[in-house]
Design an enzyme around this catalytic site. Structure first.
Site, PDB file in Angstrom:
ATOM      1  N   ASN A  12       0.800  -1.239   0.000  1.00 25.80           N
ATOM      2  CA  ASN A  12       0.000   0.000   0.000  1.00 25.80           C
ATOM      3  C   ASN A  12       0.829   1.284   0.000  1.00 25.80           C
ATOM      4  O   ASN A  12       0.316   2.333   0.362  1.00 25.80           O
ATOM      5  CB  ASN A  12      -0.970   0.047   1.196  1.00 25.80           C
ATOM      6  CG  ASN A  12      -2.093  -0.939   1.085  1.00 25.80           C
ATOM      7  OD1 ASN A  12      -2.320  -1.513   0.027  1.00 25.80           O
ATOM      8  ND2 ASN A  12      -2.805  -1.146   2.163  1.00 25.80           N
ATOM      9  N   GLY A  14       2.063   2.633  -2.729  1.00 26.17           N
ATOM     10  CA  GLY A  14       1.873   3.318  -4.005  1.00 26.17           C
ATOM     11  C   GLY A  14       2.862   2.942  -5.089  1.00 26.17           C
ATOM     12  O   GLY A  14       3.055   3.701  -6.036  1.00 26.17           O
ATOM     13  N   LYS A  15       3.460   1.769  -4.994  1.00 31.82           N
ATOM     14  CA  LYS A  15       4.468   1.372  -5.980  1.00 31.82           C
ATOM     15  C   LYS A  15       3.875   1.219  -7.378  1.00 31.82           C
ATOM     16  O   LYS A  15       4.427   1.729  -8.346  1.00 31.82           O
ATOM     17  CB  LYS A  15       5.146   0.069  -5.531  1.00 31.82           C
ATOM     18  CG  LYS A  15       5.896   0.193  -4.218  1.00 31.82           C
ATOM     19  CD  LYS A  15       6.476  -1.124  -3.746  1.00 31.82           C
ATOM     20  CE  LYS A  15       5.474  -2.199  -3.476  1.00 31.82           C
ATOM     21  NZ  LYS A  15       4.525  -1.944  -2.376  1.00 31.82           N
ATOM     22  N   GLU A  86       6.794  -5.438  -9.217  1.00 32.58           N
ATOM     23  CA  GLU A  86       6.953  -6.687  -8.468  1.00 32.58           C
ATOM     24  C   GLU A  86       8.365  -7.250  -8.622  1.00 32.58           C
ATOM     25  O   GLU A  86       8.577  -8.458  -8.751  1.00 32.58           O
ATOM     26  CB  GLU A  86       5.903  -7.716  -8.893  1.00 32.58           C
ATOM     27  CG  GLU A  86       4.469  -7.231  -8.818  1.00 32.58           C
ATOM     28  CD  GLU A  86       3.977  -6.908  -7.413  1.00 32.58           C
ATOM     29  OE1 GLU A  86       4.654  -7.263  -6.424  1.00 32.58           O
ATOM     30  OE2 GLU A  86       2.906  -6.299  -7.295  1.00 32.58           O
ATOM     31  N   CYS A 146      -1.403   2.103  13.481  1.00 40.93           N
ATOM     32  CA  CYS A 146      -0.988   3.284  14.249  1.00 40.93           C
ATOM     33  C   CYS A 146      -0.480   4.361  13.291  1.00 40.93           C
ATOM     34  O   CYS A 146      -0.677   4.252  12.089  1.00 40.93           O
ATOM     35  CB  CYS A 146       0.064   2.908  15.301  1.00 40.93           C
ATOM     36  SG  CYS A 146       1.695   2.520  14.613  1.00 40.93           S
ATOM     37  N   GLN A 170       3.068 -15.707  -1.246  1.00 39.54           N
ATOM     38  CA  GLN A 170       1.628 -15.944  -1.275  1.00 39.54           C
ATOM     39  C   GLN A 170       1.015 -14.667  -1.822  1.00 39.54           C
ATOM     40  O   GLN A 170       1.062 -13.628  -1.184  1.00 39.54           O
ATOM     41  CB  GLN A 170       1.080 -16.238   0.124  1.00 39.54           C
ATOM     42  CG  GLN A 170      -0.431 -16.367   0.155  1.00 39.54           C
ATOM     43  CD  GLN A 170      -0.955 -16.545   1.574  1.00 39.54           C
ATOM     44  OE1 GLN A 170      -0.499 -17.416   2.287  1.00 39.54           O
ATOM     45  NE2 GLN A 170      -1.896 -15.712   1.965  1.00 39.54           N
ATOM     46  N   GLY A 172      -1.426 -11.814  -2.693  1.00 36.09           N
ATOM     47  CA  GLY A 172      -2.624 -11.291  -2.063  1.00 36.09           C
ATOM     48  C   GLY A 172      -2.561  -9.792  -1.917  1.00 36.09           C
ATOM     49  O   GLY A 172      -1.514  -9.172  -2.113  1.00 36.09           O
ATOM     50  N   TYR A 177      -2.529  -9.111   3.519  1.00 29.06           N
ATOM     51  CA  TYR A 177      -1.372  -8.380   4.052  1.00 29.06           C
ATOM     52  C   TYR A 177      -1.772  -6.988   4.519  1.00 29.06           C
ATOM     53  O   TYR A 177      -2.593  -6.333   3.878  1.00 29.06           O
ATOM     54  CB  TYR A 177      -0.289  -8.214   2.977  1.00 29.06           C
ATOM     55  CG  TYR A 177       0.319  -9.514   2.534  1.00 29.06           C
ATOM     56  CD1 TYR A 177       1.356 -10.095   3.253  1.00 29.06           C
ATOM     57  CD2 TYR A 177      -0.133 -10.161   1.394  1.00 29.06           C
ATOM     58  CE1 TYR A 177       1.926 -11.286   2.850  1.00 29.06           C
ATOM     59  CE2 TYR A 177       0.420 -11.354   0.977  1.00 29.06           C
ATOM     60  CZ  TYR A 177       1.454 -11.915   1.709  1.00 29.06           C
ATOM     61  OH  TYR A 177       2.001 -13.100   1.303  1.00 29.06           O
TER      62      TYR A 177
END
Length: 190
Positions: A12, A14-15, A86, A146, A170, A172, A177
């Site tokens: 998450n 932003g890649k 990736e 947090c 894996q 997902g 994650y």
């Protein structure tokens, strides 16, 4: 002078949207880009880069036997930049091929991916990108639980419980994650 870039971040961060933005910026200036992604990423379809905000674009899939250097060298589009999503799933030989593209073809290469897995071990592709990249940049996001910076990826099962053992890979998204800080990785408030 071309360089090899490694842009990494937790889930998450932003890649994928960043890689699509970079491609757009090159093409807006009438410069050709080649996009690649690991064939292991099957969240959308093999050979697609997809962001969580809904943007997606076709890319050349990288399989274990893929020779990225030869694919670029023989490509008729004369690319100004190579973009890889990736990158953590690449093999050492793929990362060496990326270095070869930079050094022999003088084409900049930007690889985007995770640095570490859910057990905080380096992925093979990330390890060799850290070794061979000319520039390394962290893409930041906040912890799922947090306000700290997320540097790790917490794997969860179908009931949302933390998972600390299992296969390294894996595939997902938010169902599997969470981006987390070190403290919340060790003691998630679930």
């Amino acid at each position: 002078m071309a360089q090899l870039f490694f842009k990494y971040g937790a889930m998450n961060s932003g890649k994928s949207i960043e890689i699509l933005k970079v491609a757009h910026n090159y093409e807006e200036q009438n410069k050709s880009v080649l996009l690649f992604t690991s064939s292991l990423d099957t969240r959308d379809e093999i050979g697609y880069i997809s962001s969580r905000i809904g943007l997606r674009r076709q890319a050349l899939p990288i399989f274990n036997e893929t020779n990225i250097f030869e694919d670029v060298r023989t490509n008729e589009s004369n690319p100004s930049c190579i973009l890889i999503d990736e990158v953590q799933f690449l093999l050492k030989e793929h990362v060496l091929q990326l270095s070869q593209i930079v050094d022999e073809l003088n084409i900049p290469v930007m690889g985007f991916g995770l640095k570490n897995d859910f057990q905080n071990e380096l992925f093979e592709g990330s390890k060799y990108m850290l070794i061979y990249a000319d520039k390394v940049e962290e893409m930041k996001t906040i912890c799922w639980f947090c306000e700290r910076k997320a540097t790790m990826n917490l794997r969860v099962d179908g009931a949302g419980k933390p998972v600390y053992t299992g296969e390294q890979i894996q595939i997902g998204g938010n169902d599997s994650y969470y981006p987390v800080c070190r403290k919340c990785h060790q003691n998630p408030p679930l």
